[in-house]
Design an enzyme around this catalytic site. Structure first.
Site, PDB file in Angstrom:
ATOM      1  N   LEU A 147       0.860  -1.180   0.000  1.00 35.89           N
ATOM      2  CA  LEU A 147       0.000   0.000   0.000  1.00 35.89           C
ATOM      3  C   LEU A 147       0.896   1.230   0.000  1.00 35.89           C
ATOM      4  CD1 LEU A 147      -2.787  -0.806   2.648  1.00 35.89           C
ATOM      5  CD2 LEU A 147      -3.081  -0.653   0.171  1.00 35.89           C
ATOM      6  N   ASP A 148       0.480   2.281  -0.690  1.00 35.42           N
ATOM      7  CA  ASP A 148       1.236   3.526  -0.657  1.00 35.42           C
ATOM      8  C   ASP A 148       1.271   4.082   0.765  1.00 35.42           C
ATOM      9  OD1 ASP A 148       1.737   3.418  -3.350  1.00 35.42           O
ATOM     10  OD2 ASP A 148       0.054   4.720  -3.902  1.00 35.42           O
ATOM     11  N   ARG A 149       2.261   4.909   1.027  1.00 35.62           N
ATOM     12  CA  ARG A 149       2.440   5.477   2.371  1.00 35.62           C
ATOM     13  C   ARG A 149       1.177   6.170   2.871  1.00 35.62           C
ATOM     14  NH1 ARG A 149       6.684  10.168   2.716  1.00 35.62           N
ATOM     15  NH2 ARG A 149       4.947  11.209   1.659  1.00 35.62           N
TER      16      ARG A 149
END
Length: 212
Positions: A147-149
């Site tokens: 997942l993106d930050r």
């Protein structure tokens, strides 16, 4: 802090009729054991216990199996992920068993240590949890999905090399699915007929949806 204990996973299989005449390796491969895991089992022991036991005796991967044989696997963690330090960051664990954890990652928390985020990632938090809550001396960073930050959501972390191999194969076969929900703002009543554009920022850290 718990006293340190070895991260040892013991699995026992009774060989069915369908594997009469098969090798130990062929049976293990059918259960999702990768070549790396099988090599590890051949080369490690725990307190005199071999990684592979057949009917109570040390065995080898080329051994021929018979129905009713009992194959015992002792999977011992012996390595650590390089450059992953422990940090006491609270974890929101929604499910956990002997082989995996499902963690609800908050927005703003990177997954893996990197430049600028050496001690403030999910990997650092799981490392701390492994040492201080589970009491295991070794930690290998095995977060399965991404997942993106700035995206919150569920992530799967494997707790041993076998579950990592099985879950990794499931990802390759697209058997693990993700569903995204986005919060939007604005007046969308006049939008119709065209697909919004998806744009990545210059530093590749953000995605933006531009509606026509």
């Amino acid at each position: 802090m718990n006293s340190m204990k070895e991260n040892l996973r013991i699995l026992t299989y009774e060989i069915p009729e369908s594997f009469r005449g098969a090798t130990v390796e062929a049976f293990l491969r059918s259960k999702g054991y990768s070549h790396h895991v099988i090599y590890h089992l051949r080369s490690t022991e725990f307190e005199g216990r071999p990684g592979l036991l057949l009917n109570g005796e040390k065995t080898y991967t080329r051994k021929i199996l018979e129905p009713g044989d009992r194959l015992q696997i002792s999977l011992l963690e012996t390595e650590d992920s390089a450059n992953v330090v422990e940090t006491n960051i609270p974890l929101d664990i929604v499910y956990e068993d002997e082989d995996l954890m499902v963690i609800n990652k908050p927005a703003g928390l990177p997954i893996h240590p990197s430049m600028g985020h050496y001690e403030t990632t999910l990997g650092n938090a799981i490392c701390y949890y492994t040492h201080h809550t589970l009491g295991y001396p070794h930690y290998v960073n095995r977060i399965i999905n991404r997942l993106d930050r700035d995206t919150s959501g569920l992530l799967i972390a494997a707790k041993n090399m076998l579950s990592a191999a099985i879950l990794g194969d499931m990802v390759k076969r697209r058997e693990i699915h993700r569903e995204y929900r986005a919060i939007v703002a604005g007046d969308f009543r006049k939008i119709s007929g065209e697909r919004p554009g998806l744009y990545r920022s210059a530093d590749r850290t953000h995605l933006t949806v531009n509606a026509p």
